[in-house]
Enzyme design. Structure first.
Site, PDB file in Angstrom:
ATOM      1  N   ASN A 107       0.852  -1.191   0.000  1.00  0.00           N
ATOM      2  CA  ASN A 107       0.000   0.000   0.000  1.00  0.00           C
ATOM      3  C   ASN A 107       0.882   1.233   0.000  1.00  0.00           C
ATOM      4  O   ASN A 107       2.019   1.184   0.474  1.00  0.00           O
ATOM      5  CB  ASN A 107      -0.886   0.021   1.255  1.00  0.00           C
ATOM      6  CG  ASN A 107      -1.815   1.226   1.290  1.00  0.00           C
ATOM      7  OD1 ASN A 107      -2.428   1.579   0.277  1.00  0.00           O
ATOM      8  ND2 ASN A 107      -1.913   1.886   2.436  1.00  0.00           N
ATOM      9  N   HIS A 109       0.921   5.284   1.252  1.00  0.00           N
ATOM     10  CA  HIS A 109       0.226   6.233   2.126  1.00  0.00           C
ATOM     11  C   HIS A 109       0.971   7.572   2.067  1.00  0.00           C
ATOM     12  O   HIS A 109       2.200   7.591   2.160  1.00  0.00           O
ATOM     13  CB  HIS A 109       0.198   5.687   3.563  1.00  0.00           C
ATOM     14  CG  HIS A 109      -0.576   6.567   4.481  1.00  0.00           C
ATOM     15  ND1 HIS A 109      -1.956   6.641   4.443  1.00  0.00           N
ATOM     16  CD2 HIS A 109      -0.178   7.451   5.421  1.00  0.00           C
ATOM     17  CE1 HIS A 109      -2.366   7.519   5.343  1.00  0.00           C
ATOM     18  NE2 HIS A 109      -1.306   8.028   5.944  1.00  0.00           N
ATOM     19  N   ASP A 141      -0.842  -5.285   6.496  1.00  0.00           N
ATOM     20  CA  ASP A 141      -1.224  -6.311   7.473  1.00  0.00           C
ATOM     21  C   ASP A 141      -2.666  -6.042   7.888  1.00  0.00           C
ATOM     22  O   ASP A 141      -3.384  -5.329   7.183  1.00  0.00           O
ATOM     23  CB  ASP A 141      -0.222  -6.386   8.637  1.00  0.00           C
ATOM     24  CG  ASP A 141      -0.225  -5.125   9.487  1.00  0.00           C
ATOM     25  OD1 ASP A 141      -1.121  -4.268   9.298  1.00  0.00           O
ATOM     26  OD2 ASP A 141       0.659  -4.998  10.342  1.00  0.00           O
TER      27      ASP A 141
HETATM   28  C1  GRF Z   1      -2.544   8.818  -2.926  1.00  0.00           C
HETATM   29  O1  GRF Z   1      -2.256  10.011  -2.253  1.00  0.00           O
HETATM   30  C2  GRF Z   1      -2.167   7.621  -2.087  1.00  0.00           C
HETATM   31  O2  GRF Z   1      -1.039   7.837  -1.296  1.00  0.00           O
HETATM   32  C3  GRF Z   1      -3.383   7.432  -1.223  1.00  0.00           C
HETATM   33  O3  GRF Z   1      -4.470   7.721  -2.065  1.00  0.00           O
HETATM   34  C4  GRF Z   1      -4.049   8.621  -3.109  1.00  0.00           C
HETATM   35  C5  GRF Z   1      -4.374   7.954  -4.409  1.00  0.00           C
HETATM   36  O4  GRF Z   1      -4.110   8.785  -5.517  1.00  0.00           O
HETATM   37  N1  GRF Z   1      -3.407   6.094  -0.663  1.00  0.00           N
HETATM   38  P1  GRF Z   1      -4.131   8.177  -6.972  1.00  0.00           P
HETATM   39  O5  GRF Z   1      -5.526   7.564  -7.167  1.00  0.00           O
HETATM   40  O6  GRF Z   1      -3.049   7.152  -7.083  1.00  0.00           O
HETATM   41  O7  GRF Z   1      -3.909   9.335  -7.895  1.00  0.00           O
END
Ligand code: GRF
Length: 204
Positions: A107, A109, A141
């Site tokens: 993932n 973040h 996780d």
């Molecule tokens: C990103 O900021 C990512 O870190 C978070 O959700 C956003 C998704 O943006 N989990 P995108 O759809 O990849 O443009």
């Protein structure tokens, strides 16, 4: 050949960056086997179709978590996915889902975890007044924004920033960090010791 499965809910810019890097050979021996959205109107699904990738919408609305997760896992298995990449997937995975792909779900973040987990992380960081922000790619996780960290990238918070300019600067780094993390995982030259991902160097 490694089969990547992308899960998303929205814009899809992280997915698009990964797709570009795959096409350019910067993620060797990998292909995007399927892109799955839980939202009908996700921009990322349009991008996937434009790129000629398998794109599926598996709506989550009105289903309980495990039921939806079973449908998603079935689609991932059908496309022989061996690495699942959450890219703006706005759903918490059930423990059952996580157990189907041990150390095989990533993932991204938009904060330097463990600071600012959860929604609107960039705004949280900006409002807190941090001087350094960034992004984290981590294993998934059973807890939210929690698994072992693979790659982090930092950006400065500038005096003239607002939450939008900061979020843009973080997003540029997200697009670099995700492919880097995928390469680390696919190369497989690491151990996870406690929470620490430690790169191993081949002997000889
Ligand atoms: C990103 O900021 C990512 O870190 C978070 O959700 C956003 C998704 O943006 N989990 P995108 O759809 O990849 O443009």
């Amino acid at each position: 050949m490694h089969n990547l499965g992308i899960l998303l809910s929205g814009r899809g810019s992280n997915f698009e960056a990964i797709a570009k890097n795959v096409a350019a050979g910067r993620i060797p021996n990998a292909r995007i086997a399927v892109v799955i959205s839980n939202k009908l109107d996700a921009g990322g699904i349009e991008i996937a179709r434009r790129l000629g990738l398998h794109a599926l919408v598996i709506p989550s609305k009105g289903k309980d978590r495990e039921q939806h997760d079973r449908e998603v896992v079935a689609a991932l298995q059908e496309h022989k996915v061996d690495l699942v990449c959450l890219a703006g997937y706005m759903r918490l995975l059930s423990p059952w889902f996580v157990q189907q792909f041990p150390h095989r779900i990533l993932n991204i973040h938009p904060s330097l975890l463990p600071a600012f987990p959860g929604l609107e992380a960039q705004q949280q960081a900006f409002a807190y007044g941090v001087k350094v922000a960034g992004c984290t790619v981590h294993f998934v996780d059973e807890e939210l924004d929690h698994g072992a960290i693979i790659v982090q990238k930092t950006v400065p918070v500038l005096d003239g920033d607002d939450e939008h300019t900061l979020a843009e600067r973080i997003l540029e780094q997200e697009h670099i960090a995700y492919s880097e993390a995928i390469n680390v995982v696919l190369e497989g030259k690491f151990d996870v010791v406690g929470r620490r991902l430690v790169r191993t160097v081949a002997a000889g």
